[in-house]
Design a protein around this motif. Sequence first.
Motif: not given
Lengths: 117, 113
Positions: B16-43
């Motif tokens: 029920g709590q809010e979380v913020i996950l932070r990322c610093v991409p490579i500086s000159n990149h233009l496309y950004f993505y989030w993926y997740r992997q539940i334990l034992g499953q695919k990305v």
Amino acid sequence: AQSVTQLDSQVPVFEEAPVELRCNYSSSVSVYLFWYVQYPNQGLQLLLKYLSGSTLVKGINGFEAEFNKSQTSFHLRKPSVHISDTAEYFCAVSEHAGGTSYGKLTFGQGTILTVHP
Amino acid sequence: EPEVTQTPSHQVTQMGQEVILRCVPISNHLYFYWYRQILGQKVEFLVSFYNNEISEKSEIFDDQFSVERPDGSNFTLKIRSTKLEDSAMYFCASSDGAADTQYFGPGTRLTVL
């Protein structure tokens, strides 16, 4: 929608032996193909990719893969493995059509390669 | 060599709590993505972001999720009200072009109790 199947969840092999990690995909449009490696507690690192051209692509650490469109496969091979190759390997595809791709990767379930001395 | 960084490496939160996950991409990149992997499953793909807007999102990426690029360097994933099933490793990635290599960060392991 595209899908990726890695046929082996675990592959044990002895050091200096050859290895092949299998990957098959399904898609109704053209695809780009990738192999990533994940070492413990690290992110995914690109080994190699196929975008177009020669169907045999060479990557880092002596790995290579061959794109076979008729069999919709992209198997990863290495002629002689080292202990340091022990890791999890992921095959991935991204679809593109009409020159447009937003890069979404669809991954297989991964293959754990364990190299024994 | 430039790399994608993610913080924190491990986040534990109550359901029920809010979380913020932070990322610093490579500086000159233009496309950004989030993926997740539940334990034992695919990305699994969550979302892609280009030109300050979402370019594609998966079915997983419902109204509880949002992404933001608040400044020129950070790329965040917010989960408004976490569920037990949100427990997973979350990976950020960036690339120079849509068909170019995606560089992945080391991941944030989210544990929802």
